[in-house]
Design a protein around this motif. Structure first.
Motif, mmCIF file in Angstrom:
data_model
loop_
_atom_site.group_PDB
_atom_site.id
_atom_site.type_symbol
_atom_site.label_atom_id
_atom_site.label_comp_id
_atom_site.label_asym_id
_atom_site.label_seq_id
_atom_site.Cartn_x
_atom_site.Cartn_y
_atom_site.Cartn_z
ATOM 1 N N GLU A 247 0.832 -1.207 0.000
ATOM 2 C CA GLU A 247 0.000 0.000 0.000
ATOM 3 C C GLU A 247 0.865 1.255 0.000
ATOM 4 N N LYS A 248 1.894 1.265 0.808
ATOM 5 C CA LYS A 248 2.770 2.436 0.898
ATOM 6 C C LYS A 248 3.457 2.709 -0.447
ATOM 7 N N PHE A 249 3.879 1.644 -1.120
ATOM 8 C CA PHE A 249 4.515 1.787 -2.435
ATOM 9 C C PHE A 249 3.530 2.334 -3.468
ATOM 10 N N LEU A 250 2.317 1.792 -3.478
ATOM 11 C CA LEU A 250 1.315 2.212 -4.461
ATOM 12 C C LEU A 250 0.888 3.657 -4.245
ATOM 13 N N VAL A 251 0.807 4.082 -2.981
ATOM 14 C CA VAL A 251 0.453 5.470 -2.695
ATOM 15 C C VAL A 251 1.496 6.417 -3.292
ATOM 16 N N LYS A 252 2.761 5.989 -3.312
ATOM 17 C CA LYS A 252 3.831 6.830 -3.851
ATOM 18 C C LYS A 252 3.807 6.901 -5.375
ATOM 19 N N ILE A 258 -6.273 9.263 -9.225
ATOM 20 C CA ILE A 258 -6.817 7.906 -9.383
ATOM 21 C C ILE A 258 -6.411 6.984 -8.233
ATOM 22 N N ARG A 259 -5.701 7.544 -7.249
ATOM 23 C CA ARG A 259 -5.223 6.747 -6.126
ATOM 24 C C ARG A 259 -6.345 6.049 -5.367
ATOM 25 N N PRO A 260 -7.473 6.735 -5.052
ATOM 26 C CA PRO A 260 -8.540 6.054 -4.294
ATOM 27 C C PRO A 260 -9.111 4.831 -5.008
ATOM 28 N N VAL A 261 -9.031 4.822 -6.334
ATOM 29 C CA VAL A 261 -9.614 3.715 -7.102
ATOM 30 C C VAL A 261 -8.685 2.508 -7.139
ATOM 31 N N PHE A 262 -7.401 2.743 -7.352
ATOM 32 C CA PHE A 262 -6.480 1.645 -7.640
ATOM 33 C C PHE A 262 -5.660 1.139 -6.452
ATOM 34 N N VAL A 263 -5.374 1.970 -5.460
ATOM 35 C CA VAL A 263 -4.514 1.537 -4.358
ATOM 36 C C VAL A 263 -5.105 0.343 -3.625
ATOM 37 N N GLY A 264 -6.359 0.442 -3.247
ATOM 38 C CA GLY A 264 -6.996 -0.653 -2.514
ATOM 39 C C GLY A 264 -7.098 -1.921 -3.336
ATOM 40 N N ALA A 270 -2.563 -8.057 -4.889
ATOM 41 C CA ALA A 270 -1.170 -8.491 -4.753
ATOM 42 C C ALA A 270 -0.969 -9.276 -3.456
ATOM 43 N N ALA A 271 -1.563 -8.778 -2.363
ATOM 44 C CA ALA A 271 -1.412 -9.462 -1.068
ATOM 45 C C ALA A 271 -2.066 -10.839 -1.095
ATOM 46 N N TYR A 272 -3.179 -10.968 -1.797
ATOM 47 C CA TYR A 272 -3.863 -12.266 -1.866
ATOM 48 C C TYR A 272 -3.061 -13.266 -2.698
#
Length: 469
Positions: A247-252, A258-264, A270-272
């Motif tokens: 999450e920290k990497f994607l936020v950067k 478009i961050r609210p759409v794709f970060v989560g 990826a984690a799954y």
């Protein structure tokens, strides 16, 4: 001083709202996660009247409050929430603090001992599992009372009421990975729902059915190891750590618009993928080995294993590390299905704390201290809450700690010799002895030994009452 004023003072001496990442609690401790440890005034916090003790491992400030914990926690939590700008700002601050702490660790990590590293690991595990402890206690004690009900009314076990309540009691244990993911994410400063979602997928009914039936599964052509993740600890911990950094990497790297759409979406995906193929199976293997190492020690060291762990318990409680082994206790009861080490040691330490308080009460001539010690002994033995006795009397008087350790060790040895074994998770009180089922007489005998020996030893060696003044 009322609870609101106490909360204000605690926040002030903790470095202010801006120095706090998050606030949580266990049964007797207010737990505050700190950004800058140097801004915390431990002496002033210790001097606040209701505070029984202060423990500060790493970035987690633990304030022992005993029976005053809940109202003070509520006041601290409300103040923290009201004075923080919004939940997003708090999350960002927590992430920055966590990133800063990780940077510090990397610069001097080579100079730190293996012991220090292991302590940090245990501190992280303890912080991650602390939020779920009340749920485990609630579910465990419900199981105890259901067991008692079936002993009195055998026909009750076949009723739908029993089945429904038993399902409720199972929930905190079955879904433990989800609760662990929440605690770990809060500790790291990530978004809890991301890791909780992935952890929930590990116990999703379709996947659990496939595991039970042995159905072959794959993800992106990667074979999926069929593992029952219910009641496990390490898979959720590893997934939470990866989700936090992902999450920290994607936020950067993802633009703000478009961050609210794709970060989560990308974080949970990826984690799954990594969790179900690598991290989950790895955590399950390591967790099983840890449990079996403990069980091996109880078999090969014999009754001394329970005695040694029980004698160490007061010091684990003092450092807040006692919660770190709770998930392994739950996992042991799930697989292989019994616990002849953790639960007996936990229970007998509580009894010894109560026994030492009884020893102080019987020896002292101070009526106020006598009444207080009797009350604390009841709390240890019937409620399983030892911090008020530990910090309020036994540790402050110093010598009663010898009685606590000796009583714990002697009771543990008796429990080991007689084969006291827990088959259901329950709180560590005298009311939970039915969880030992066919070995109930063994644990009853050990309880008597712990209480009586701790009491007698404390009375014999004495103590200096001036230490309480």
């Amino acid at each position: 001083m009322n609870h609101r004023e106490i909360a204000k003072k605690i926040i002030e001496e903790s470095g202010g709202i801006e120095n706090i990442s998050s606030v949580t609690h266990c049964s007797t401790r207010l737990r505050i996660f700190i950004k800058d440890k140097s801004k915390v005034n431990q002496e002033q916090i210790q001097a606040i009247k209701p505070v029984l003790g202060v423990v500060f491992p790493e970035d987690e400030l633990q304030i022992v409050l005993g029976q005053n914990m809940i109202p003070i926690y509520e006041s601290v939590s409300k103040t923290f929430e009201s004075q923080s700008k919004n939940s997003d700002a708090r999350t960002n601050e927590a992430q920055e603090a966590s990133q800063s702490s990780h940077t510090t660790k990397s610069t001097d990590g080579g100079k730190k001992s293996i012991g220090k590293f292991l302590y940090k690991v245990l501190a992280f595990v303890s912080a991650a599992v602390t939020p779920m402890i009340p749920g485990l206690v609630a579910g465990g004690m419900l199981k105890v009372f259901l067991l008692l009900a079936t002993l009195v009314f055998p026909a009750f076990e076949s009723s739908s009421t029993y089945s429904m309540l038993n399902m409720l009691a199972d929930v905190p244990f079955y879904f433990m990975p989800i609760f662990v993911a929440y605690g770990a994410s809060k500790k790291l400063g990530g978004t809890p729902l991301y890791s909780m979602t992935v952890a929930a997928a590990l116990v999703y009914p379709t996947f659990m059915t496939a595991v039970t039936e042995g159905t072959s599964l794959s993800l992106l052509n990667i074979p999926v190891t069929l593992v029952k993740y219910n009641s496990t600890l390490l898979p959720a911990l590893l997934i939470s750590i990866f989700a936090y950094y992902c999450e920290k990497f994607l936020v950067k790297v993802i633009p703000g618009i478009i961050r609210p759409v794709f970060v989560g979406m990308l974080t949970i995906t990826a984690a799954y993928i990594l969790g179900i193929t690598v991290l989950g199976p790895l955590g399950d293997i390591v967790g099983s080995y840890v449990v079996h190492i403990f069980l091996w020690s109880s078999v090969n060291i014999g009754p001394f294993a329970v005695g040694i762990l029980a004698a160490c318990m007061p010091w684990l409680v003092m450092t807040g590390m006692h919660h770190a082994v709770t998930p392994f206790m739950v996992q042991a009861i799930t697989n292989p299905g019994y616990d002849g080490l953790f639960k007996p040691a936990y229970l007998l330490h509580n009894m010894a704390e109560g026994g030492a308080c009884l020893g102080v009460a019987l020896r002292t001539k101070d009526k106020a201290l006598k009444a207080e010690c009797y009350s604390l002994a009841v709390g240890c033995i019937l409620a399983g809450v030892t911090e008020p006795a530990l910090y309020g009397v036994n540790l402050r008087l110093k010598k009663p700690m010898y009685g606590v350790m000796a009583g714990s060790a002697l009771g543990g040895i008796v429990a080991g010799l007689m084969g006291a074994t827990a088959y259901v998770y329950g709180y560590s009180t005298i009311l939970a002895i039915p969880i030992f089922q066919q070995t109930i007489m063994a644990i009853v005998t050990a309880i008597i030994v712990s209480i009586v020996s701790a009491c007698i030893i404390t009375m014999i060696i004495g103590f200096d009452e001036e230490l309480l003044r």
